[in-house]
Design a protein around this motif. Structure first.
Motif, PDB file in Angstrom:
ATOM      1  N   SER A  19      -0.172 -10.874  -1.255  1.00 45.37           N
ATOM      2  CA  SER A  19      -0.746 -11.812  -0.280  1.00 45.37           C
ATOM      3  C   SER A  19      -1.918 -12.594  -0.873  1.00 45.37           C
ATOM      4  N   GLU A  37       1.158  -2.199   8.780  1.00 42.42           N
ATOM      5  CA  GLU A  37       1.734  -3.164   7.836  1.00 42.42           C
ATOM      6  C   GLU A  37       3.116  -2.666   7.422  1.00 42.42           C
ATOM      7  N   GLY A  93       5.588  -3.226   4.416  1.00 42.83           N
ATOM      8  CA  GLY A  93       5.690  -3.822   3.081  1.00 42.83           C
ATOM      9  C   GLY A  93       4.313  -3.953   2.449  1.00 42.83           C
ATOM     10  N   LEU A  95       3.320  -3.419  -1.182  1.00 46.36           N
ATOM     11  CA  LEU A  95       3.148  -3.772  -2.601  1.00 46.36           C
ATOM     12  C   LEU A  95       1.990  -2.952  -3.184  1.00 46.36           C
ATOM     13  N   ALA A 131      -3.157  -6.679   1.218  1.00 48.59           N
ATOM     14  CA  ALA A 131      -3.412  -6.934   2.640  1.00 48.59           C
ATOM     15  C   ALA A 131      -3.943  -5.677   3.327  1.00 48.59           C
ATOM     16  N   GLU A 148       5.885   1.555   2.669  1.00 50.75           N
ATOM     17  CA  GLU A 148       6.346   1.071   1.363  1.00 50.75           C
ATOM     18  C   GLU A 148       7.487   1.962   0.878  1.00 50.75           C
ATOM     19  N   ALA A 187      11.261   1.284   5.515  1.00 48.83           N
ATOM     20  CA  ALA A 187      10.364   0.966   6.631  1.00 48.83           C
ATOM     21  C   ALA A 187      10.970   1.311   7.977  1.00 48.83           C
ATOM     22  N   ASP A 233       5.903  -7.751   6.341  1.00 49.75           N
ATOM     23  CA  ASP A 233       5.960  -8.455   5.051  1.00 49.75           C
ATOM     24  C   ASP A 233       6.884  -7.716   4.068  1.00 49.75           C
ATOM     25  N   ASP A 239      11.232  -6.503   3.168  1.00 52.65           N
ATOM     26  CA  ASP A 239      12.494  -7.203   2.876  1.00 52.65           C
ATOM     27  C   ASP A 239      12.909  -8.109   4.039  1.00 52.65           C
TER      28      ASP A 239
HETATM   29  C1  SAM Z   1       5.970  -9.200  -0.249  1.00 52.44           C
HETATM   30  S1  SAM Z   1       5.676  -7.569  -0.746  1.00 52.44           S
HETATM   31  C2  SAM Z   1       4.338  -7.081   0.273  1.00 52.44           C
HETATM   32  C3  SAM Z   1       3.036  -7.740  -0.090  1.00 52.44           C
HETATM   33  C4  SAM Z   1       1.847  -7.077   0.535  1.00 52.44           C
HETATM   34  N1  SAM Z   1       1.915  -7.097   1.984  1.00 52.44           N
HETATM   35  C5  SAM Z   1       0.541  -7.678   0.069  1.00 52.44           C
HETATM   36  O1  SAM Z   1      -0.351  -7.861   0.889  1.00 52.44           O
HETATM   37  O2  SAM Z   1       0.377  -7.974  -1.101  1.00 52.44           O
HETATM   38  C6  SAM Z   1       7.014  -6.709  -0.013  1.00 52.44           C
HETATM   39  C7  SAM Z   1       6.963  -5.209  -0.204  1.00 52.44           C
HETATM   40  O3  SAM Z   1       7.923  -4.615   0.683  1.00 52.44           O
HETATM   41  C8  SAM Z   1       8.502  -3.510   0.016  1.00 52.44           C
HETATM   42  N2  SAM Z   1       9.806  -3.239   0.645  1.00 52.44           N
HETATM   43  C9  SAM Z   1      10.965  -3.898   0.456  1.00 52.44           C
HETATM   44  N3  SAM Z   1      11.934  -3.363   1.209  1.00 52.44           N
HETATM   45  C10 SAM Z   1      11.383  -2.359   1.911  1.00 52.44           C
HETATM   46  C11 SAM Z   1      11.873  -1.431   2.876  1.00 52.44           C
HETATM   47  N4  SAM Z   1      13.147  -1.456   3.278  1.00 52.44           N
HETATM   48  N5  SAM Z   1      11.022  -0.533   3.378  1.00 52.44           N
HETATM   49  C12 SAM Z   1       9.707  -0.527   3.004  1.00 52.44           C
HETATM   50  N6  SAM Z   1       9.188  -1.371   2.088  1.00 52.44           N
HETATM   51  C13 SAM Z   1      10.010  -2.278   1.553  1.00 52.44           C
HETATM   52  C14 SAM Z   1       8.605  -3.936  -1.429  1.00 52.44           C
HETATM   53  O4  SAM Z   1       8.715  -2.821  -2.291  1.00 52.44           O
HETATM   54  C15 SAM Z   1       7.308  -4.726  -1.603  1.00 52.44           C
HETATM   55  O5  SAM Z   1       6.302  -3.902  -2.087  1.00 52.44           O
END
Ligand code: SAM
Length: 273
Positions: free
Chosen positions: A93, A115, A117, A119, A123, A141, A170, A190, A192
């Motif tokens: 973010s 939250e 997602g 990373l 955030a 996550e 999630a 935030d 998938d």
């Molecule tokens: C766009 S990034 C999140 C960025 C974060 N919110 C930030 O502030 O930097 C998306 C995150 O969602 C995670 N993700 C993807 N699919 C997921 C799922 N089904 N369940 C949980 N987390 C997931 C990814 O591993 C990644 O770390």
């Protein structure tokens, strides 16, 4: 300030402009036109830089988290099989969007934030920074490598202790929170994009506290939702199309970075006079 930009922009209009400029150069179009196209690119880039420069600076631990995320050897850890996919720090973010979230969380005096997602925790830690000592951010996550890394990066800040990480898909974490009847004042989604509709449905119907707000990231998704050939039933486009059919909410799409959609129950916003 004239900068030659080559990296891809989040804005498809800028990327299109760069394609046109490259084509114009290859066709030997007069330099005044090429310079004009470059000037448009420079203006758009300067606008982004200006917004960054007129946003408060990050705390030291946050600046270090952002730097370490940008510099992490993502390609190597992916090739070593430590992460499920090749992570790009563009997903983070960052400071500007982080401040937007901080403003929303602090203005609403939220004490329980969710939250979806995480990373590396940009955030999550940012929101924790503006919450009271007994405030809590629960973040979901799926990737264990990111969970370990984010824990280390966030725990360099005194606010890291307010962040609880739920590891796993999630949807399972959200169902678990719903079973425990947990409620959240502010929810930032935030993860998938194919999961957006399901995440919204469970967050809105089960997890959002009265008076709460949901923020969905990437509502512009690099321009896909408003491109003519965009499939209406995929990812963010499907989610945006679903939102506008609902009669029980107010929503606004803010063109900040890749777009943030804010959603609240109508009953929480309608005046009584
Ligand atoms: C766009 S990034 C999140 C960025 C974060 N919110 C930030 O502030 O930097 C998306 C995150 O969602 C995670 N993700 C993807 N699919 C997921 C799922 N089904 N369940 C949980 N987390 C997931 C990814 O591993 C990644 O770390």
């Amino acid at each position: 300030m004239v900068r030659k930009m080559s990296k891809r922009s989040r804005d498809p209009a800028i990327n299109k402009l760069r394609e046109v400029k490259a084509e114009a150069e290859s066709l030997g179009i007069p330099e005044t036109i090429i310079n004009g196209l470059q000037a448009v690119d420079d203006l758009a880039t300067a606008r982004e830089d200006y917004c960054d420069s007129k946003t408060s600076t990050a705390s030291e631990p946050m600046a270090a988290l952002i730097k370490d995320t940008l510099e992490h050897p993502w390609q190597n850890v992916y090739e070593e099989g430590k992460t499920a996919w090749n992570i790009t720090p563009r997903m983070m973010s960052g400071n500007l969007e982080g401040y937007v979230l901080k403003f929303l969380v602090s203005a609403s005096k939220s004490k329980n934030v969710l939250e979806v997602g995480m990373l590396t925790g940009c955030a999550a830690l940012g929101m924790a920074e503006v919450m009271p000592d007994d405030g809590k951010v629960v973040t979901c996550e799926i990737d264990p490598y990111l969970v370990d890394l984010a824990r280390k990066l966030m725990d360099r800040s005194p606010h890291g202790k307010k962040v609880e990480i739920l590891t796993g898909p999630a949807i399972e974490s959200l169902n678990g929170l719903a079973k425990k009847n947990q409620k959240f004042d502010f929810i930032f989604i935030d993860a998938d994009k194919p999961g957006y509709c399901d995440y919204f449905n469970i967050c809105f119907s089960e997890l959002l506290a009265p008076g709460g707000t949901i923020a969905m990231d990437n509502a512009l998704f690099g321009g896909k939702p408003y491109m003519e050939d965009s499939p209406p039933n995929e990812g963010v486009t499907k989610f945006n199309n679903m939102i506008v059919t609902r009669k029980d909410i107010y929503y606004v799409l803010m063109p900040i970075r890749d777009g943030i959609m804010l959603i609240r129950r109508k009953e929480d916003m309608n005046g009584t006079v």
